[in-house]
Design a protein around this motif. Structure first.
Motif, PDB file in Angstrom:
ATOM      1  N   VAL A 120       1.112  -1.179  -0.229  1.00 58.95           N
ATOM      2  CA  VAL A 120      -0.118  -0.009  -0.126  1.00 58.95           C
ATOM      3  C   VAL A 120       0.938   1.267  -0.048  1.00 58.95           C
ATOM      4  O   VAL A 120       1.854   1.432   0.888  1.00 58.95           O
ATOM      5  CB  VAL A 120      -0.919   0.043   1.167  1.00 58.95           C
ATOM      6  CG1 VAL A 120      -1.898   1.350   1.259  1.00 58.95           C
ATOM      7  CG2 VAL A 120      -1.971  -1.134   1.237  1.00 58.95           C
ATOM      8  N   GLU A 121       0.522   2.114  -0.822  1.00 59.02           N
ATOM      9  CA  GLU A 121       1.259   3.449  -1.174  1.00 59.02           C
ATOM     10  C   GLU A 121       0.452   4.502  -0.761  1.00 59.02           C
ATOM     11  O   GLU A 121      -0.529   4.719  -1.489  1.00 59.02           O
ATOM     12  CB  GLU A 121       1.923   3.575  -2.246  1.00 59.02           C
ATOM     13  CG  GLU A 121       2.875   2.259  -2.404  1.00 59.02           C
ATOM     14  CD  GLU A 121       3.352   2.126  -3.947  1.00 59.02           C
ATOM     15  OE1 GLU A 121       4.707   1.548  -4.144  1.00 59.02           O
ATOM     16  OE2 GLU A 121       3.060   2.635  -4.697  1.00 59.02           O
ATOM     17  N   HIS A 122       0.918   5.461  -0.259  1.00 56.81           N
ATOM     18  CA  HIS A 122       0.509   7.053  -0.442  1.00 56.81           C
ATOM     19  C   HIS A 122       1.441   7.742  -1.341  1.00 56.81           C
ATOM     20  O   HIS A 122       2.563   8.105  -1.446  1.00 56.81           O
ATOM     21  CB  HIS A 122       0.668   7.530   1.203  1.00 56.81           C
ATOM     22  CG  HIS A 122       0.293   9.060   1.266  1.00 56.81           C
ATOM     23  ND1 HIS A 122       1.086   9.872   1.940  1.00 56.81           N
ATOM     24  CD2 HIS A 122      -0.521   9.950   0.303  1.00 56.81           C
ATOM     25  CE1 HIS A 122       0.623  11.069   1.684  1.00 56.81           C
ATOM     26  NE2 HIS A 122      -0.293  10.995   0.851  1.00 56.81           N
ATOM     27  N   TRP A 123       0.423   8.520  -2.264  1.00 58.07           N
ATOM     28  CA  TRP A 123       1.239   9.270  -3.239  1.00 58.07           C
ATOM     29  C   TRP A 123       0.388  10.669  -3.124  1.00 58.07           C
ATOM     30  O   TRP A 123      -0.610  10.861  -3.032  1.00 58.07           O
ATOM     31  CB  TRP A 123       0.550   8.742  -4.712  1.00 58.07           C
ATOM     32  CG  TRP A 123       1.098   7.409  -5.206  1.00 58.07           C
ATOM     33  CD1 TRP A 123       1.330   6.359  -4.692  1.00 58.07           C
ATOM     34  CD2 TRP A 123       1.868   7.262  -6.459  1.00 58.07           C
ATOM     35  NE1 TRP A 123       1.690   5.566  -5.362  1.00 58.07           N
ATOM     36  CE2 TRP A 123       2.151   5.942  -6.441  1.00 58.07           C
ATOM     37  CE3 TRP A 123       2.173   8.186  -7.540  1.00 58.07           C
ATOM     38  CZ2 TRP A 123       2.900   5.509  -7.493  1.00 58.07           C
ATOM     39  CZ3 TRP A 123       2.725   7.639  -8.671  1.00 58.07           C
ATOM     40  CH2 TRP A 123       3.113   6.490  -8.649  1.00 58.07           C
ATOM     41  N   GLU A 124       1.561  11.699  -3.308  1.00 58.72           N
ATOM     42  CA  GLU A 124       1.000  13.245  -3.452  1.00 58.72           C
ATOM     43  C   GLU A 124       1.609  13.542  -4.649  1.00 58.72           C
ATOM     44  O   GLU A 124       2.783  13.464  -5.235  1.00 58.72           O
ATOM     45  CB  GLU A 124       1.811  14.055  -2.269  1.00 58.72           C
ATOM     46  CG  GLU A 124       1.253  13.582  -1.007  1.00 58.72           C
ATOM     47  CD  GLU A 124      -0.066  14.366  -0.871  1.00 58.72           C
ATOM     48  OE1 GLU A 124      -0.730  15.370  -1.274  1.00 58.72           O
ATOM     49  OE2 GLU A 124      -1.040  13.683  -0.030  1.00 58.72           O
ATOM     50  N   VAL A 125       0.536  14.119  -5.604  1.00 55.42           N
ATOM     51  CA  VAL A 125       1.015  14.581  -7.082  1.00 55.42           C
ATOM     52  C   VAL A 125       0.806  16.198  -7.062  1.00 55.42           C
ATOM     53  O   VAL A 125      -0.327  16.401  -6.469  1.00 55.42           O
ATOM     54  CB  VAL A 125       0.190  13.578  -8.004  1.00 55.42           C
ATOM     55  CG1 VAL A 125       0.338  12.248  -7.632  1.00 55.42           C
ATOM     56  CG2 VAL A 125      -1.298  14.015  -8.022  1.00 55.42           C
ATOM     57  N   ALA A 126       1.131  16.709  -8.163  1.00 57.26           N
ATOM     58  CA  ALA A 126       1.108  17.965  -8.337  1.00 57.26           C
ATOM     59  C   ALA A 126       1.861  18.432  -9.543  1.00 57.26           C
ATOM     60  O   ALA A 126       2.648  17.598 -10.007  1.00 57.26           O
ATOM     61  CB  ALA A 126       1.459  19.124  -7.194  1.00 57.26           C
ATOM     62  N   VAL A 127       1.055  19.274 -10.252  1.00 54.61           N
ATOM     63  CA  VAL A 127       1.851  19.854 -11.493  1.00 54.61           C
ATOM     64  C   VAL A 127       2.065  21.413 -11.315  1.00 54.61           C
ATOM     65  O   VAL A 127       1.103  22.106 -10.989  1.00 54.61           O
ATOM     66  CB  VAL A 127       1.113  19.606 -12.960  1.00 54.61           C
ATOM     67  CG1 VAL A 127      -0.421  20.143 -12.691  1.00 54.61           C
ATOM     68  CG2 VAL A 127       1.758  19.834 -14.014  1.00 54.61           C
ATOM     69  N   LYS A 128       3.190  21.931 -11.510  1.00 50.66           N
ATOM     70  CA  LYS A 128       3.654  23.285 -11.114  1.00 50.66           C
ATOM     71  C   LYS A 128       4.373  24.043 -12.410  1.00 50.66           C
ATOM     72  O   LYS A 128       5.125  23.324 -13.229  1.00 50.66           O
ATOM     73  CB  LYS A 128       4.389  23.495  -9.985  1.00 50.66           C
ATOM     74  CG  LYS A 128       3.544  22.997  -8.836  1.00 50.66           C
ATOM     75  CD  LYS A 128       2.382  23.804  -8.433  1.00 50.66           C
ATOM     76  CE  LYS A 128       1.708  23.518  -7.441  1.00 50.66           C
ATOM     77  NZ  LYS A 128       0.702  24.311  -7.054  1.00 50.66           N
ATOM     78  N   PHE A 129       4.060  25.451 -12.623  1.00 51.86           N
ATOM     79  CA  PHE A 129       4.665  26.093 -13.527  1.00 51.86           C
ATOM     80  C   PHE A 129       4.913  27.660 -12.829  1.00 51.86           C
ATOM     81  O   PHE A 129       4.372  28.228 -12.296  1.00 51.86           O
ATOM     82  CB  PHE A 129       3.749  26.283 -14.760  1.00 51.86           C
ATOM     83  CG  PHE A 129       3.189  25.158 -15.415  1.00 51.86           C
ATOM     84  CD1 PHE A 129       3.986  24.689 -16.448  1.00 51.86           C
ATOM     85  CD2 PHE A 129       2.174  24.503 -14.835  1.00 51.86           C
ATOM     86  CE1 PHE A 129       3.609  23.461 -17.313  1.00 51.86           C
ATOM     87  CE2 PHE A 129       1.702  23.466 -15.534  1.00 51.86           C
ATOM     88  CZ  PHE A 129       2.396  22.642 -16.527  1.00 51.86           C
TER      89      PHE A 129
END
Length: 287
Positions: A120-129
């Motif tokens: 089991v994995e916890h992911w934090e995702v974001a896209v930034k400019f």
């Protein structure tokens, strides 16, 4: 006056492939970045022609029905689609709120099961400019800064699962993450001026844009937010829009544009209001 420039419309499948494979924006920062081999396995699966032909209509339908106009929500939807269809993953939770009584402490972007090792994995995702202002990188809308975002992910978002409330809530749900990953691709745009006349990704005012690119025989496209991810190509359809002169539009807020040479994107940047730099410096001073 800068002439009207047509608007590109998003290629959702190209955006999915970009989201899965684009490098993180600050790989030197000490976060648990997703390993390259994991990215490659995700990208390889969705790059297969048979997978594309079978799943592309489903992705396009999902994103056409997406009500939010926020780019971060769009980016999360791409990842949710990937987790829901890649054979290595089971999506267990998305935007899972962590609460202390009636107060929400935060949310976990994704909790997934990585099936190859049943973890089991916890992911934090974001896209930034971000646009460069001296030693800082500032969001075009002046509401975000790279150093602040990285610190928030390091000090708040990822440690969230260690909070007693998180552990209790996750235990009750049978979701105990054994690993964490951070994913944050994006682009960094340098200032376009006489000392730096030709960066691949740049920002400048509309007047400087006219001066710098007047002799380039390129096709220019305006890029709405959902076209900020994958590079544009000659296959990007153009959206019908009312006549709008870019110089006038840029007087109020930044606009992203891309230059194409033939069918290939060769330049991308933000045209910003004349007072954008002064506002950015003020935001930096205020922290």
């Amino acid at each position: 006056m800068t002439p009207s420039i047509p608007f590109a419309t998003p290629d959702h499948w190209s955006n999915l492939l970009w989201a899965l494979s684009a490098p993180d924006i600050a790989p030197e920062f000490p976060l648990p970045w997703l390993p390259p081999q994991r990215r490659e396995r995700l990208h390889q699966f969705f790059s297969a022609p048979d997978i594309c032909s079978r799943l592309r209509p489903e992705l396009e339908l999902e994103l056409q029905n997406l009500k939010s106009r926020r780019l971060g929500i769009y980016f999360e939807q791409l990842w949710a689609f990937a987790f829901s269809h890649h054979p290595d993953y089971t999506l267990l939770a998305r935007n899972l709120p962590i609460r202390r009584g009636e107060k929400t402490l935060g949310e976990l972007d994704f909790v997934v099961r990585h099936l190859p090792d049943d973890t089991v994995e916890h992911w934090e995702v974001a896209v930034k400019f971000y646009l460069q202002v001296a030693d800082y990188w500032v969001g075009p809308g002046l509401r975000d800064r790279l150093d602040i975002k990285l610190a928030h992910m390091q000090d708040h978002q990822l440690p969230m699962i260690q909070q007693p409330e998180s552990r209790s809530q996750l235990h009750r749900a049978g979701l105990i993450p054994e690993r964490q990953w951070a994913v944050m691709p994006g682009r960094l745009f340098a200032s376009l001026d006489e000392t730096n006349p030709s960066p691949r990704y740049w920002w400048t005012t509309a007047r400087s844009f006219q001066r710098q690119f007047a002799d380039r025989q390129w096709q220019w496209l305006q890029l709405p937010k959902q076209t900020w991810l994958a590079p544009c190509s000659g296959t990007n359809p153009l959206a019908p829009q009312p006549e709008e002169h870019l110089t006038q539009a840029t007087a109020y807020y930044p606009r992203c544009v891309a230059g194409l040479q033939g069918a290939t994107e060769v330049s991308r940047g933000f045209m910003v209001p004349i007072d954008w730099l002064a506002q950015a410096r003020q935001h930096i001073l205020l922290g």
